[in-house]
Structure formats: C-alpha cells, structure tokens
Scaffold this motif. Structure first.
Motif, PDB file in Angstrom:
ATOM      1  N   VAL A  34       0.830  -0.586  -0.177  1.00 29.70           N
ATOM      2  CA  VAL A  34       0.301  -0.169   0.255  1.00 29.70           C
ATOM      3  C   VAL A  34       0.912   1.524  -0.395  1.00 29.70           C
ATOM      4  CG1 VAL A  34      -1.878   1.181   1.650  1.00 29.70           C
ATOM      5  CG2 VAL A  34      -2.269  -0.916   1.125  1.00 29.70           C
ATOM      6  N   ALA A  35       2.423   1.375   0.935  1.00 30.97           N
ATOM      7  CA  ALA A  35       2.740   2.116   0.603  1.00 30.97           C
ATOM      8  C   ALA A  35       3.697   3.015  -0.575  1.00 30.97           C
ATOM      9  CB  ALA A  35       3.742   1.830   1.741  1.00 30.97           C
ATOM     10  N   LEU A  36       3.624   1.344  -1.725  1.00 29.43           N
ATOM     11  CA  LEU A  36       4.472   1.493  -2.709  1.00 29.43           C
ATOM     12  C   LEU A  36       3.706   2.522  -3.799  1.00 29.43           C
ATOM     13  CD1 LEU A  36       6.824  -1.571  -2.049  1.00 29.43           C
ATOM     14  CD2 LEU A  36       7.688   0.906  -2.925  1.00 29.43           C
ATOM     15  N   VAL A  37       2.622   1.919  -3.665  1.00 31.89           N
ATOM     16  CA  VAL A  37       1.159   2.648  -4.351  1.00 31.89           C
ATOM     17  C   VAL A  37       0.724   3.526  -4.297  1.00 31.89           C
ATOM     18  CG1 VAL A  37      -1.145   1.978  -4.804  1.00 31.89           C
ATOM     19  CG2 VAL A  37       0.319   0.432  -5.227  1.00 31.89           C
ATOM     20  N   ALA A  38       0.488   4.118  -2.882  1.00 34.92           N
ATOM     21  CA  ALA A  38       0.872   6.048  -2.476  1.00 34.92           C
ATOM     22  C   ALA A  38       1.551   6.414  -2.772  1.00 34.92           C
ATOM     23  CB  ALA A  38       0.013   5.598  -1.267  1.00 34.92           C
ATOM     24  N   ILE A  39       3.301   6.038  -2.884  1.00 35.42           N
ATOM     25  CA  ILE A  39       4.897   6.247  -3.347  1.00 35.42           C
ATOM     26  C   ILE A  39       3.792   6.616  -4.957  1.00 35.42           C
ATOM     27  CG2 ILE A  39       7.327   6.718  -3.546  1.00 35.42           C
ATOM     28  CD1 ILE A  39       6.465   5.312  -0.472  1.00 35.42           C
ATOM     29  N   ASN A  40       3.991   5.779  -5.774  1.00 35.49           N
ATOM     30  CA  ASN A  40       4.260   5.569  -6.764  1.00 35.49           C
ATOM     31  C   ASN A  40       3.157   7.005  -7.680  1.00 35.49           C
ATOM     32  OD1 ASN A  40       5.902   3.930  -7.622  1.00 35.49           O
ATOM     33  ND2 ASN A  40       4.886   2.494  -7.619  1.00 35.49           N
ATOM     34  N   THR A  41       1.485   6.616  -6.754  1.00 37.69           N
ATOM     35  CA  THR A  41       0.740   8.067  -7.435  1.00 37.69           C
ATOM     36  C   THR A  41       0.950   9.113  -7.308  1.00 37.69           C
ATOM     37  OG1 THR A  41      -0.388   6.178  -6.972  1.00 37.69           O
ATOM     38  CG2 THR A  41      -2.388   8.532  -6.497  1.00 37.69           C
ATOM     39  N   MET A  42       1.265   9.126  -6.151  1.00 39.51           N
ATOM     40  CA  MET A  42       2.003  10.912  -5.216  1.00 39.51           C
ATOM     41  C   MET A  42       3.156  11.281  -6.146  1.00 39.51           C
ATOM     42  SD  MET A  42       1.864  11.049  -1.364  1.00 39.51           S
ATOM     43  CE  MET A  42       3.396   9.660  -0.941  1.00 39.51           C
ATOM     44  N   VAL A  43       3.692  10.480  -6.878  1.00 41.17           N
ATOM     45  CA  VAL A  43       4.769  11.118  -7.474  1.00 41.17           C
ATOM     46  C   VAL A  43       4.536  11.027  -9.291  1.00 41.17           C
ATOM     47  CG1 VAL A  43       7.024   9.943  -8.693  1.00 41.17           C
ATOM     48  CG2 VAL A  43       7.419  10.040  -6.755  1.00 41.17           C
ATOM     49  N   ASP A  44       3.357  10.198  -9.761  1.00 40.93           N
ATOM     50  CA  ASP A  44       3.284  10.718 -10.949  1.00 40.93           C
ATOM     51  C   ASP A  44       2.243  12.114 -10.858  1.00 40.93           C
ATOM     52  OD1 ASP A  44       3.987   8.231 -11.893  1.00 40.93           O
ATOM     53  OD2 ASP A  44       2.144   7.035 -11.444  1.00 40.93           O
ATOM     54  N   MET A  45       1.188  12.150  -9.893  1.00 43.76           N
ATOM     55  CA  MET A  45       1.133  13.157  -9.325  1.00 43.76           C
ATOM     56  C   MET A  45       1.481  14.110  -9.111  1.00 43.76           C
ATOM     57  SD  MET A  45      -1.971  12.097  -6.737  1.00 43.76           S
ATOM     58  CE  MET A  45      -3.073  13.475  -7.182  1.00 43.76           C
ATOM     59  N   LEU A  46       2.707  14.357  -9.013  1.00 47.40           N
ATOM     60  CA  LEU A  46       3.725  16.060  -9.080  1.00 47.40           C
ATOM     61  C   LEU A  46       4.361  15.973 -10.208  1.00 47.40           C
ATOM     62  CD1 LEU A  46       5.561  14.985  -5.233  1.00 47.40           C
ATOM     63  CD2 LEU A  46       4.312  16.828  -6.404  1.00 47.40           C
ATOM     64  N   HIS A  47       4.713  15.055 -11.180  1.00 42.67           N
ATOM     65  CA  HIS A  47       5.031  14.638 -12.045  1.00 42.67           C
ATOM     66  C   HIS A  47       4.210  15.331 -12.924  1.00 42.67           C
ATOM     67  CE1 HIS A  47       7.464  13.041 -16.220  1.00 42.67           C
ATOM     68  NE2 HIS A  47       8.364  13.848 -15.950  1.00 42.67           N
ATOM     69  N   ARG A  48       2.761  15.216 -13.233  1.00 39.49           N
ATOM     70  CA  ARG A  48       1.804  16.240 -13.925  1.00 39.49           C
ATOM     71  C   ARG A  48       1.955  17.884 -13.711  1.00 39.49           C
ATOM     72  NH1 ARG A  48      -1.751  13.510 -17.048  1.00 39.49           N
ATOM     73  NH2 ARG A  48      -1.016  10.775 -17.156  1.00 39.49           N
ATOM     74  N   LEU A  49       2.077  17.912 -12.623  1.00 39.95           N
ATOM     75  CA  LEU A  49       2.295  19.324 -11.585  1.00 39.95           C
ATOM     76  C   LEU A  49       3.882  20.383 -12.094  1.00 39.95           C
ATOM     77  CD1 LEU A  49       0.899  19.084  -7.980  1.00 39.95           C
ATOM     78  CD2 LEU A  49      -0.724  20.108  -9.999  1.00 39.95           C
ATOM     79  N   ILE A  50       4.986  18.890 -11.897  1.00 40.60           N
ATOM     80  CA  ILE A  50       5.548  19.994 -12.757  1.00 40.60           C
ATOM     81  C   ILE A  50       6.064  19.729 -14.329  1.00 40.60           C
ATOM     82  CG2 ILE A  50       8.379  19.563 -12.673  1.00 40.60           C
ATOM     83  CD1 ILE A  50       7.807  18.352 -10.264  1.00 40.60           C
ATOM     84  N   ASP A  51       5.790  19.249 -14.567  1.00 41.22           N
ATOM     85  CA  ASP A  51       5.486  19.206 -16.492  1.00 41.22           C
ATOM     86  C   ASP A  51       4.155  19.289 -17.465  1.00 41.22           C
ATOM     87  OD1 ASP A  51       6.491  19.145 -18.994  1.00 41.22           O
ATOM     88  OD2 ASP A  51       7.628  17.070 -18.519  1.00 41.22           O
ATOM     89  N   PRO A  52       3.613  20.542 -17.628  1.00 36.48           N
ATOM     90  CA  PRO A  52       2.223  20.519 -17.796  1.00 36.48           C
ATOM     91  C   PRO A  52       2.171  20.512 -19.280  1.00 36.48           C
ATOM     92  CG  PRO A  52       3.038  22.753 -18.108  1.00 36.48           C
ATOM     93  CD  PRO A  52       4.194  21.701 -16.916  1.00 36.48           C
ATOM     94  N   ARG A  53       3.443  19.499 -19.952  1.00 35.83           N
ATOM     95  CA  ARG A  53       3.221  19.215 -21.217  1.00 35.83           C
ATOM     96  C   ARG A  53       1.943  17.076 -21.425  1.00 35.83           C
ATOM     97  NH1 ARG A  53       9.155  19.397 -23.417  1.00 35.83           N
ATOM     98  NH2 ARG A  53       9.437  18.369 -21.478  1.00 35.83           N
ATOM     99  N   LEU A  54       2.267  16.812 -19.576  1.00 34.73           N
ATOM    100  CA  LEU A  54       1.417  15.914 -19.861  1.00 34.73           C
ATOM    101  C   LEU A  54       0.024  15.598 -20.158  1.00 34.73           C
ATOM    102  CD1 LEU A  54       4.630  14.384 -17.048  1.00 34.73           C
ATOM    103  CD2 LEU A  54       4.484  13.776 -19.740  1.00 34.73           C
ATOM    104  N   ALA A  55      -0.092  15.993 -19.159  1.00 32.93           N
ATOM    105  CA  ALA A  55      -2.199  16.274 -19.153  1.00 32.93           C
ATOM    106  C   ALA A  55      -2.830  16.518 -20.014  1.00 32.93           C
ATOM    107  CB  ALA A  55      -2.394  17.843 -18.380  1.00 32.93           C
TER     108      ALA A  55
END
Length: 56
Positions: A35-56
């Motif tokens: 569960v911790a790994l899934v939560a961390i991966n989800t947060m990293v994916d969300m942060l990556h979309r915020l940092i790089d708006p071309r992914l949205a």
C-alpha cells in the motif's frame, strides 16, 4: 537503517515474523509495504504532472 541506528522497524519485525512463522504479521507487513509503494507511486505521478504541464 535499522541496523545502523539500532532502532526496531518494519524490516526487523518482518524478518522475525518470517523466522517465527507468524503468518498474520507477515501478511500485514507485506500489505502495508504494498500500500505504501502504491501511494508513493501515485503521489510521484501527480507531482510529475504538476511539474511538467505537457503531460496533461
């Protein structure tokens, strides 16, 4: 880290449970880690979309 600082943690708990064949503790530890790994991966994916708006 647990060995280096001498603090008990999830790793030593899991290893002791494996050696003692304590299946409920093993199941809980593996579930918690998954569960911790899934939560961390989800947060990293969300942060990556915020940092790089071309992914949205």
């Amino acid at each position: 880290m647990e060995v280096l600082f001498g603090l008990p943690g999830l790793g030593s708990l899991t290893l002791n449970a494996i050696h003692g064949r304590d299946y409920p503790i093993i199941l809980a530890a593996v579930t918690l880690i998954a569960v911790a790994l899934v939560a961390i991966n989800t947060m990293v994916d969300m942060l990556h979309r915020l940092i790089d708006p071309r992914l949205a």
